[in-house]
Design an enzyme around this catalytic site. Structure first.
Site, PDB file in Angstrom:
ATOM      1  CD  GLU A 117       8.218  13.792  11.424  1.00  0.00           C
ATOM      2  OE1 GLU A 117       7.060  13.323  11.467  1.00  0.00           O
ATOM      3  OE2 GLU A 117       9.193  13.143  11.010  1.00  0.00           O
ATOM      4  CE  LYS A 172      -2.243   3.170   1.664  1.00  0.00           C
ATOM      5  NZ  LYS A 172      -1.875   4.469   1.084  1.00  0.00           N
ATOM      6  CB  CYS A 186      11.921   9.855   9.099  1.00  0.00           C
ATOM      7  SG  CYS A 186      13.156   8.821   8.300  1.00  0.00           S
ATOM      8  CD  GLU A 214      12.103   1.527  10.497  1.00  0.00           C
ATOM      9  OE1 GLU A 214      12.604   2.543  11.017  1.00  0.00           O
ATOM     10  OE2 GLU A 214      12.602   0.397  10.607  1.00  0.00           O
TER      11      GLU A 214
HETATM   12  P1  NAD Z   1       1.374   8.891   6.992  1.00  0.00           P
HETATM   13  O1  NAD Z   1       1.497   8.177   8.290  1.00  0.00           O
HETATM   14  O2  NAD Z   1       0.290   9.876   6.836  1.00  0.00           O
HETATM   15  O3  NAD Z   1       1.179   7.816   5.812  1.00  0.00           O
HETATM   16  C1  NAD Z   1       2.063   6.734   5.634  1.00  0.00           C
HETATM   17  C2  NAD Z   1       1.312   5.624   4.930  1.00  0.00           C
HETATM   18  O4  NAD Z   1       0.295   5.139   5.805  1.00  0.00           O
HETATM   19  C3  NAD Z   1       0.602   6.055   3.652  1.00  0.00           C
HETATM   20  O5  NAD Z   1       0.669   5.018   2.697  1.00  0.00           O
HETATM   21  C4  NAD Z   1      -0.825   6.263   4.139  1.00  0.00           C
HETATM   22  O6  NAD Z   1      -1.780   6.168   3.111  1.00  0.00           O
HETATM   23  C5  NAD Z   1      -0.942   5.122   5.129  1.00  0.00           C
HETATM   24  N1  NAD Z   1      -2.022   5.277   6.113  1.00  0.00           N
HETATM   25  C6  NAD Z   1      -2.609   6.421   6.526  1.00  0.00           C
HETATM   26  N2  NAD Z   1      -3.601   6.136   7.405  1.00  0.00           N
HETATM   27  C7  NAD Z   1      -3.619   4.789   7.563  1.00  0.00           C
HETATM   28  C8  NAD Z   1      -4.405   3.901   8.343  1.00  0.00           C
HETATM   29  N3  NAD Z   1      -5.375   4.331   9.143  1.00  0.00           N
HETATM   30  N4  NAD Z   1      -4.137   2.582   8.269  1.00  0.00           N
HETATM   31  C9  NAD Z   1      -3.145   2.120   7.483  1.00  0.00           C
HETATM   32  N5  NAD Z   1      -2.381   2.916   6.696  1.00  0.00           N
HETATM   33  C10 NAD Z   1      -2.610   4.248   6.743  1.00  0.00           C
HETATM   34  O7  NAD Z   1       2.797   9.527   6.691  1.00  0.00           O
HETATM   35  P2  NAD Z   1       3.222  10.417   5.451  1.00  0.00           P
HETATM   36  O8  NAD Z   1       2.673  11.782   5.635  1.00  0.00           O
HETATM   37  O9  NAD Z   1       2.954   9.702   4.173  1.00  0.00           O
HETATM   38  O10 NAD Z   1       4.809  10.421   5.638  1.00  0.00           O
HETATM   39  C11 NAD Z   1       5.459  11.252   6.527  1.00  0.00           C
HETATM   40  C12 NAD Z   1       5.765  10.548   7.832  1.00  0.00           C
HETATM   41  O11 NAD Z   1       6.526   9.366   7.605  1.00  0.00           O
HETATM   42  C13 NAD Z   1       6.623  11.411   8.739  1.00  0.00           C
HETATM   43  O12 NAD Z   1       6.151  11.335  10.061  1.00  0.00           O
HETATM   44  C14 NAD Z   1       7.994  10.769   8.644  1.00  0.00           C
HETATM   45  O13 NAD Z   1       8.826  10.994   9.738  1.00  0.00           O
HETATM   46  C15 NAD Z   1       7.633   9.338   8.502  1.00  0.00           C
HETATM   47  N6  NAD Z   1       8.766   8.596   7.918  1.00  0.00           N
HETATM   48  C16 NAD Z   1       9.488   7.764   8.731  1.00  0.00           C
HETATM   49  C17 NAD Z   1      10.592   7.079   8.218  1.00  0.00           C
HETATM   50  C18 NAD Z   1      11.405   6.150   9.082  1.00  0.00           C
HETATM   51  O14 NAD Z   1      12.106   5.311   8.524  1.00  0.00           O
HETATM   52  N7  NAD Z   1      11.353   6.260  10.396  1.00  0.00           N
HETATM   53  C19 NAD Z   1      10.952   7.239   6.876  1.00  0.00           C
HETATM   54  C20 NAD Z   1      10.197   8.096   6.087  1.00  0.00           C
HETATM   55  C21 NAD Z   1       9.100   8.766   6.623  1.00  0.00           C
END
Ligand code: NAD
Length: 491
Positions: free
Chosen positions: A384, A174, A283, A249
């Protein structure tokens, strides 16, 4: 021109069953691709088909060296299409082309690494305590779900797909709704490399619909998630309902420490790179720079000169260092944080605005921004932002410095700039983060595990043993005794 794309579901290239939507190029808002979002019914079809494919045994049942050969072919397939993939990734999330090329190269390297790990990871004969042999073996978990964000799709997707395939699992993907291309192309390359139909499906669409259905599906045995902390916590709660393992992550608010004895030229370059590469949409962005009071003025002057000299612009241009943010709505969120920082008493030393000029009119650009005068307890320093915003904080007492660095819910990464290895070890050991960089920042190696502590997540990705995250351990006892067990021997 908008390209109409389909996805791979249950071994078929087709439209998903939800509404048609378009993705946009962040640099100018133009439409890039049109595709259908998936539904909960698509999730069920993909998972059922993955389970059937798994049971057929033509993936998990392959010899390890045979699966490894296919992973090598995937790495080669990525390399053959490297430039095309880098350009597609740029169009999806607006990252500068130099960065997307590096992400594609890292994805190929990830498959190559896990191909080697697939062939060479060892089950164990454990020390026995009697007339028997004891063995610890690992079996694939089954069908796993992978959920990824928009900031570095091909790299974070490879980090999940490669170890999962190496372990013999089937994967239902996904990707983020706004950046579906890389997962779809990885699935195409894997299919062309010989991965059997049904073993990989890609379901673009909303997290609240597709992601939620994937996490809840009874046949999904593990979720590998990268994304925000709030969503990760929701996934963990749902996972508890079926005692399903997850790797999470999540977000970060990483401190970078500049000590009095640091090589300032290196430290300035490292801090600039740590926060402003990827427009801060990372991140591990080093968003809080703690600079020793004795070098603060000098550091600040050099940092501001460096920030103002960064080349903000067209991500297609090889010279660009800072591209647009991923969307207008994300830029609006960054702008709200900058306003908040001002109301919290911070002063903007540079940036704090959109760049001006025709090039920037339609894109979601934002200037590299540096604040000072904030307390570490300000929301600007605690939450963040995921954008190009740095807070400068002077320090003089090491105990107080460490307390401030660790006074944050996140614990993803940190950086230390010092010439003294003892200082680096002492501070690095005290920092509550999953990764510590010493005299460097944002360097990565697929052979080194990565993950967070505290609210930055659980579990680790990468590293040779990353494959084991996708397996279930099983113990065997092999009796060697010629005579029956004494307890059951008839009198
Ligand atoms: P997000 O959490 O909004 O979305 C991430 C993914 O989760 C997307 O595919 C989204 O569609 C899905 N998602 C959203 N709601 C969901 C639910 N209820 N159930 C299952 N899946 C769901 O994050 P984003 O805005 O896409 O990305 C930014 C975030 O990702 C930041 O907080 C960043 O720090 C984090 N990030 C972490 C790492 C790491 O390795 N620690 C790496 C990259 C990004």
């Amino acid at each position: 021109m908008t390209e109409r794309i389909q996805t791979l579901i249950a071994g078929q290239w087709r439209d998903a069953s939800g509404p048609l939507y378009e993705t946009e190029y962040p640099a100018d808002g133009s439409s890039v691709a049109a595709l259908h979002a998936a539904t909960a019914a698509d999730v069920d079809e993909a998972v059922q088909s993955a389970e059937l494919a798994r049971q057929r045994g033509n993936w998990a049942g392959l010899k390890r060296h045979e699966r490894a050969a296919q992973l090598h072919r995937i790495a080669a397939g990525i390399r053959e299409r490297a430039e095309e993939l880098a350009q597609l990734q740029r169009l999806d999330n607006g990252k500068p082309i130099k960065e997307t090329r590096a992400l594609v190269a890292s994805a190929a390297g990830t498959f190559q690494f896990f191909a080697a790990a697939c062939e060479t990871w060892e089950d164990q004969l454990t020390p026995a305590r009697g007339d028997y042999l004891t063995m610890s073996v690992h079996e694939p978990l089954g069908v796993v779900g992978a959920i990824t964000p928009w900031n570095s799709p091909i790299a974070s997707e490879a980090q999940k797909l490669a170890p999962a395939l190496a372990a013999g699992c089937a994967v239902v993907f996904k990707p983020a709704e706004i950046t579906p291309r890389m997962a779809i192309e990885l699935a195409r390359i894997a299919q062309q490399a010989g991965v059997p139909d049904g073993i990989i499906s890609v379901l673009p669409g909303k997290g609240s619909i597709v992601g939620d259905a994937l996490v809840k599906h009874p046949l999904i045995k593990r979720i590998a998630f990268t994304g925000g902390t709030t969503v990760g916590m929701g996934i963990q709660r749902l996972a508890a309902e079926k005692l399903m393992p997850t790797s999470l992550e999540l977000g970060g608010k990483s401190p970078t420490i500049v000590c009095a004895d640091a090589d300032l030229e290196h430290a300035v370059a490292g801090v600039l790179y740590g926060i402003f590469s990827s427009s801060g949409e990372s991140c591990i962005a080093g968003s809080r720079a703690f600079v020793h009071a004795s070098v603060y003025e000098k550091f600040r002057a050099r940092l501001l000169a460096g920030a103002q000299a960064l080349r903000v612009g067209d991500p297609a241009n090889e010279a660009t260092q800072v591209g647009p943010l991923v969307s207008q709505s994300h830029r609006a969120s960054v702008e709200r944080y900058v306003e908040l920082g001002r109301t919290e008493g911070g002063s903007v030393l540079t940036g704090g605005a959109r760049p001006q000029g025709v090039l920037f009119d339609k894109g979601s650009y934002y200037l590299p921004t540096v604040f000072e005068g904030l307390s570490n307890s300000a929301r600007m320093c605690q939450e963040e932002i995921f954008g190009p915003v740095l807070a400068l904080l002077p320090w003089s007492d090491e105990a107080d410095l460490l307390a401030q660095c660790n006074d944050n819910v996140f614990g993803l990464a940190s950086g230390i700039w010092t010439r003294d290895y003892k200082t680096a070890w002492r501070i690095g050991s005290a920092l509550q983060t999953g990764t510590v960089w010493v005299n460097t920042y944002k360097l990565f190696s697929v052979s080194t595990p990565f993950g967070g502590v505290k609210m930055s997540g659980t579990g680790r990705e990468k590293g040779r043993l990353g494959i084991l995250e996708y397996t279930s351990q099983k113990s065997f006892y092999w009796g060697l005794n010629e005579s029956p067990m004494p307890w059951s021997t008839a009198p």
